[in-house]
Design a protein around this motif. Structure first.
Motif, mmCIF file in Angstrom:
data_model
loop_
_atom_site.group_PDB
_atom_site.id
_atom_site.type_symbol
_atom_site.label_atom_id
_atom_site.label_comp_id
_atom_site.label_asym_id
_atom_site.label_seq_id
_atom_site.Cartn_x
_atom_site.Cartn_y
_atom_site.Cartn_z
ATOM 1 N N GLN A 82 0.667 -1.124 0.314
ATOM 2 C CA GLN A 82 0.188 0.162 0.499
ATOM 3 C C GLN A 82 0.650 1.739 0.280
ATOM 4 O O GLN A 82 0.045 2.376 -0.731
ATOM 5 C CB GLN A 82 -1.326 0.329 1.073
ATOM 6 C CG GLN A 82 -2.198 -1.153 1.340
ATOM 7 C CD GLN A 82 -2.569 -0.872 0.075
ATOM 8 O OE1 GLN A 82 -2.841 -1.074 -0.772
ATOM 9 N NE2 GLN A 82 -4.067 -0.873 0.896
ATOM 10 N N LYS A 83 1.627 1.471 0.789
ATOM 11 C CA LYS A 83 3.198 2.563 0.981
ATOM 12 C C LYS A 83 4.588 1.996 1.630
ATOM 13 O O LYS A 83 4.740 1.038 2.453
ATOM 14 C CB LYS A 83 1.956 3.463 1.605
ATOM 15 C CG LYS A 83 2.467 4.662 2.111
ATOM 16 C CD LYS A 83 2.657 5.628 3.137
ATOM 17 C CE LYS A 83 2.726 6.726 3.263
ATOM 18 N NZ LYS A 83 2.262 7.586 4.741
ATOM 19 N N ASP A 85 7.157 3.970 4.098
ATOM 20 C CA ASP A 85 7.163 5.203 4.494
ATOM 21 C C ASP A 85 8.847 4.997 4.821
ATOM 22 O O ASP A 85 9.832 4.484 4.816
ATOM 23 C CB ASP A 85 6.845 4.615 5.945
ATOM 24 C CG ASP A 85 7.261 6.916 6.893
ATOM 25 O OD1 ASP A 85 8.027 6.696 6.541
ATOM 26 O OD2 ASP A 85 6.230 6.773 7.693
ATOM 27 N N GLU A 92 3.859 -0.993 4.264
ATOM 28 C CA GLU A 92 2.441 -0.794 4.847
ATOM 29 C C GLU A 92 1.912 -1.776 3.505
ATOM 30 O O GLU A 92 1.915 -2.045 2.477
ATOM 31 C CB GLU A 92 1.857 0.122 4.864
ATOM 32 C CG GLU A 92 2.444 1.543 5.798
ATOM 33 C CD GLU A 92 1.412 2.242 6.453
ATOM 34 O OE1 GLU A 92 0.593 2.737 5.201
ATOM 35 O OE2 GLU A 92 2.120 3.182 6.833
ATOM 36 N N SER A 98 2.471 -3.341 8.693
ATOM 37 C CA SER A 98 2.930 -3.081 8.280
ATOM 38 C C SER A 98 4.013 -3.228 8.813
ATOM 39 O O SER A 98 4.401 -3.996 9.947
ATOM 40 C CB SER A 98 3.173 -1.326 9.741
ATOM 41 O OG SER A 98 4.681 -0.742 9.119
ATOM 42 N N VAL A 273 2.957 2.732 -6.617
ATOM 43 C CA VAL A 273 3.671 2.542 -5.314
ATOM 44 C C VAL A 273 5.020 3.978 -5.295
ATOM 45 O O VAL A 273 5.486 4.887 -4.671
ATOM 46 C CB VAL A 273 3.728 1.367 -4.682
ATOM 47 C CG1 VAL A 273 4.643 1.234 -3.282
ATOM 48 C CG2 VAL A 273 2.540 0.939 -4.020
ATOM 49 N N SER A 276 4.663 7.283 -6.315
ATOM 50 C CA SER A 276 4.142 8.093 -4.335
ATOM 51 C C SER A 276 5.294 8.224 -3.970
ATOM 52 O O SER A 276 5.044 8.554 -2.531
ATOM 53 C CB SER A 276 3.512 7.442 -3.616
ATOM 54 O OG SER A 276 3.300 5.990 -3.347
ATOM 55 N N LEU A 277 6.530 7.524 -4.450
ATOM 56 C CA LEU A 277 7.411 7.462 -3.859
ATOM 57 C C LEU A 277 7.843 9.249 -3.177
ATOM 58 O O LEU A 277 7.908 9.904 -4.477
ATOM 59 C CB LEU A 277 8.898 6.771 -3.716
ATOM 60 C CG LEU A 277 8.747 5.488 -3.527
ATOM 61 C CD1 LEU A 277 9.843 5.051 -4.007
ATOM 62 C CD2 LEU A 277 8.719 5.204 -2.325
#
Length: 413
Positions: A82-83, A85, A92, A98, A273, A276-277
């Motif tokens: 999903q993501k 960090d 995630e 996570s 993904v 979105s970084l």
């Protein structure tokens, strides 16, 4: 897993990700390794055509990750990312929460791109996965069967027409494969294969624009000598795709072609993904791919490696092929081992050993080391032998390649 040691997480189980994991398992890597992919099976994309025609089966072309990684010590998690960090160094997932990492390998590949062309996504079939191959085969065989009961000429011709958009390697190999196998399928059903049409539409002026001239010429010749000669529509910019219809423009003139089967093999876009970084624009190319150092590490992020379709090197241009990707996987694994031993990562050296193309059921062309062109049955054997010995896990490779090559060579004597 030892919870006191943060794992190395590999996102994406394509050639880069899987080969990174397998090489780490063979090099006494001290940290836990987790491979995450949303699918349960690895897809050996260069052999997807052979899977479509049933020349090869699931165990050869689409093996389960759990089987491939059995006994390797690598943990496989089937989930969707999903993501990421970057600051907290956490990944995630959709279903598994996570996970913190010490090192991260980005190998999420690319997705089909449609360039914003109206109806392209809705009215075409992609050809990238096992499920795509199964869907295409079932669709084609259904069209052939339905055509036998249709008396209207135009309606029947539409069912027997296949359009492939994009004349890169995927489009050309798929065209060659279908031009050979569709007649066989239709004859078995009692049809006249001479009524089948196969059309390759390309925006550029020639097929295989990135290939050598000799390979391009060999492919173009082969496409015309198949049971169903492939019709080439070059310099044709697709403007819209309607249900069973492609609209394109050439020399300012708008044209339309009707077909019950339209396959989209052109264009890719970066995984969401990766998009979105939070990285500076200068750390990406114009397509949004991540720029990596010669060690395949991200700039200013030495704990992150990237390879395959989601990355591009600052120093050299590599083709988006399997042979480049699995060598990158080996190089990333070696550099992760170096980091774990507090050594400086090395340059990732990738050697392109030439290009092979499937151009029919028993036909291929191989441009070896960009110096020697081999065509026909010999190129077919070279292509299959090269790919089979590349399949993950050496024991399976050797047995599969030996069995297959023995059968093929004996048959050709």
């Amino acid at each position: 897993m030892n919870n006191s040691i943060k794992p190395t997480i590999i996102l994406g189980g394509g050639f880069v990700g899987l080969f990174t994991a397998l090489h780490l398992s063979q090099q006494n890597y001290p940290a836990p390794v987790i491979l995450i992919d949303r699918q349960e099976r690895f897809v050996f994309k260069p052999l997807l055509y052979d899977y479509l025609t049933e020349e090869m089966n699931d165990s050869q072309v689409n093996p389960l990750y759990e089987k491939l990684l059995e006994g390797s010590g690598v943990e496989f998690i089937r989930d969707t990312v999903q993501k990421i960090d970057l600051d907290k160094k956490r990944v995630e997932l959709a279903n598994n929460g996570s996970i913190a990492y010490k090192y991260l390998v980005l190998a999420l590949g690319s997705q089909t791109g449609y360039f914003g062309i109206e109806g392209a996504k809705e009215h075409t079939l992609p050809f990238r996965t096992r499920e795509n191959a199964i869907a295409l085969k079932n669709h084609l065989q259904n069209c052939l069967k339905r055509s036998l009961s249709i008396e209207d000429f135009q309606e029947r011709q539409q069912l027997l027409t296949v359009i492939i958009v994009g004349a890169g390697a995927t489009g050309v190999e798929l065209a060659g494969t279908l031009a050979d196998v569709l007649p066989q399928w239709y004859i078995k059903q009692g049809g006249n294969f001479e009524q089948i049409r196969l059309i390759l539409i390309n925006r550029g002026s020639q097929i295989l624009s990135s290939a050598s001239e000799r390979l391009r010429h060999a492919a173009q010749t082969a496409l015309q000598q198949l049971p169903v000669p492939v019709e080439l529509e070059m310099d044709a910019s697709v403007t819209a795709v309607r249900p069973q219809q492609v609209e394109f423009e050439r020399n300012g003139q708008k044209q339309t072609l009707a077909a019950a089967t339209i396959v989209w093999t052109t264009g890719t876009t970066v995984n969401p993904v990766i998009k979105s970084l939070p990285l500076a624009d200068g750390y990406r190319d114009k397509k949004g791919r991540l720029k990596v150092l010669s060690s395949l590490q991200l700039i200013d992020r030495p704990e992150i490696f990237a390879g395959g379709d989601c990355a591009v090197s600052w120093y050299e241009s590599l083709p988006p092929t399997a042979q480049a990707a699995y060598q990158q996987g080996a190089a990333i694994a070696q550099n992760l081992v170096s980091l774990s031993a507090e050594r400086v990562p090395d340059i990732a050296r990738v050697q392109i050993r030439g290009t092979t193309l499937k151009l029919g059921l028993n036909e291929a062309a191989a441009d070896l080391f960009d110096r020697l062109l081999v065509t026909g049955k010999s190129a077919h054997l070279l292509r299959q032998g090269r790919y089979l010995t590349t399949l993950p896990t050496p024991v399976r490779d050797f047995k599969a390649a030996t069995q297959w090559l023995s059968e093929e060579v004996l048959e050709s004597i």
